[in-house]
Design a protein around this motif. Structure first.
Motif, PDB file in Angstrom:
ATOM      1  N   GLY B  57       0.822  -1.214   0.000  1.00  0.00           N
ATOM      2  CA  GLY B  57       0.000   0.000   0.000  1.00  0.00           C
ATOM      3  C   GLY B  57       0.852   1.258   0.000  1.00  0.00           C
ATOM      4  N   THR B  58       1.914   1.240   0.788  1.00  0.00           N
ATOM      5  CA  THR B  58       2.812   2.402   0.852  1.00  0.00           C
ATOM      6  C   THR B  58       3.503   2.601  -0.496  1.00  0.00           C
ATOM      7  OG1 THR B  58       3.210   1.838   3.158  1.00  0.00           O
ATOM      8  CG2 THR B  58       4.693   3.440   2.164  1.00  0.00           C
ATOM      9  N   TRP B  59       3.897   1.513  -1.140  1.00  0.00           N
ATOM     10  CA  TRP B  59       4.561   1.580  -2.441  1.00  0.00           C
ATOM     11  C   TRP B  59       3.627   2.173  -3.498  1.00  0.00           C
ATOM     12  CZ3 TRP B  59       3.976  -1.701  -6.973  1.00  0.00           C
ATOM     13  CH2 TRP B  59       5.021  -1.595  -7.907  1.00  0.00           C
ATOM     14  N   ILE B  60       2.378   1.725  -3.483  1.00  0.00           N
ATOM     15  CA  ILE B  60       1.405   2.238  -4.453  1.00  0.00           C
ATOM     16  C   ILE B  60       1.088   3.700  -4.162  1.00  0.00           C
ATOM     17  CG2 ILE B  60      -0.990   2.020  -5.263  1.00  0.00           C
ATOM     18  CD1 ILE B  60      -0.635  -1.027  -4.889  1.00  0.00           C
ATOM     19  N   TYR B  61       1.016   4.045  -2.874  1.00  0.00           N
ATOM     20  CA  TYR B  61       0.801   5.449  -2.488  1.00  0.00           C
ATOM     21  C   TYR B  61       1.926   6.320  -3.032  1.00  0.00           C
ATOM     22  CZ  TYR B  61       1.442   9.489   0.621  1.00  0.00           C
ATOM     23  OH  TYR B  61       1.675  10.740   1.123  1.00  0.00           O
ATOM     24  N   SER B  62       3.157   5.843  -2.928  1.00  0.00           N
ATOM     25  CA  SER B  62       4.310   6.596  -3.410  1.00  0.00           C
ATOM     26  C   SER B  62       4.210   6.835  -4.919  1.00  0.00           C
ATOM     27  CB  SER B  62       5.586   5.822  -3.061  1.00  0.00           C
ATOM     28  OG  SER B  62       6.706   6.456  -3.598  1.00  0.00           O
ATOM     29  N   ILE B  63       3.826   5.805  -5.669  1.00  0.00           N
ATOM     30  CA  ILE B  63       3.667   5.947  -7.124  1.00  0.00           C
ATOM     31  C   ILE B  63       2.555   6.943  -7.425  1.00  0.00           C
ATOM     32  CG2 ILE B  63       2.919   4.748  -9.229  1.00  0.00           C
ATOM     33  CD1 ILE B  63       4.360   2.244  -8.160  1.00  0.00           C
ATOM     34  N   THR B  64       1.456   6.849  -6.672  1.00  0.00           N
ATOM     35  CA  THR B  64       0.311   7.747  -6.870  1.00  0.00           C
ATOM     36  C   THR B  64       0.717   9.184  -6.606  1.00  0.00           C
ATOM     37  OG1 THR B  64      -1.146   5.975  -6.096  1.00  0.00           O
ATOM     38  CG2 THR B  64      -2.085   8.186  -6.198  1.00  0.00           C
ATOM     39  N   ARG B  65       1.394   9.390  -5.495  1.00  0.00           N
ATOM     40  CA  ARG B  65       1.831  10.742  -5.120  1.00  0.00           C
ATOM     41  C   ARG B  65       2.746  11.328  -6.192  1.00  0.00           C
ATOM     42  NH1 ARG B  65       6.002  10.767  -3.199  1.00  0.00           N
ATOM     43  NH2 ARG B  65       7.064  12.736  -2.958  1.00  0.00           N
TER      44      ARG B  65
END
Lengths: 65, 160
Positions: B57-65
């Motif tokens: 989830g944190t990894w996907i959040y980073s890509i999204t951000r």
């Protein structure tokens, strides 16, 4: 602490933690402020009429007749 | 999810990704385009994802951000980036977990309503203290004092 809060509240917009969102929503509800969803924003007309999408008060009596 | 596949990832994270992007961009079509960009990047980079370094989830959040940041750089190069967006080196130091958000909620709930309001307005809504002061009918000085009090109370509550 400020950087930590910045990170956490930004992450909240992704994660949507229910406990934290409840507090955020209650603050917005108390102040009468709430972010509009994109669907709601599309209903606000250019004049910013607060009843966009509904019958304006002055026309409601006409609807009853 | 032992070996994440893109279909499962999309199912689990699509709403979160779209919610985050929607909070950051004003146009529905831009939000939907960006959302597609995010999952394209997730698919491209999935083979490089290392679960020992970050939760999925944190990894996907980073890509999204990062997609949102790139969007602003492309579409509004003259505008300053939203100061509320954490910088690259600030994204993950282990605090971006649901447990930490729950801890923050518990700490916030111990604050008086006025201080809670300042914190939400400042760090969730991204409003400057001058604007918060006007909204709450307080002087800037009083707002700043209350803001600092709130920070101290939260610091104590979250370190306990």
């Amino acid at each position: 602490m400020e950087k930590k809060l910045t990170k956490l509240f930004d992450y909240q917009k992704f994660a949507g933690n229910k406990a934290l969102q409840g507090i955020i929503d209650s603050v917005h509800a108390r102040s009468g402020r709430r972010e509009l969803s994109l669907d709601e924003e599309e209903l606000v007309n250019a004049a910013g009429a607060p009843y966009a999408g509904q019958t304006p008060p002055e026309d409601q009596k006409k609807d009853l007749n | 999810m032992n070996s994440p596949n893109i279909a499962d990832i999309y199912t689990e994270y699509h709403t979160k990704v779209l919610s985050y992007i929607t909070a950051r961009v004003n146009s529905r079509s831009d939000a939907e385009d960006l959302c597609s960009d995010v999952f394209e990047k997730v698919q491209l980079k999935l083979s490089t994802y290392d679960s020992t370094k970050a939760a999925l989830g944190t990894w996907i959040y980073s890509i999204t951000r990062n997609c949102v940041i790139d969007f602003y750089r492309r579409s509004r190069p003259s505008e300053e980036l939203d100061e509320q967006l954490p910088s690259d080196d600030e994204v993950d130091d282990g605090i971006l977990r649901d447990e930490t958000l729950t801890e923050l909620a518990a700490a916030l709930s111990t604050l008086p309503d006025e201080l809670k309001t300042i914190i939400v307005y400042r760090y969730y809504d991204g409003r400057p203290l001058t604007e918060i002061a006007k909204m709450m009918g307080l002087s800037y000085g009083a707002t700043k004092l209350r803001h600092n009090s709130a920070l101290e109370l939260l610091r104590r509550a979250m370190s306990a």
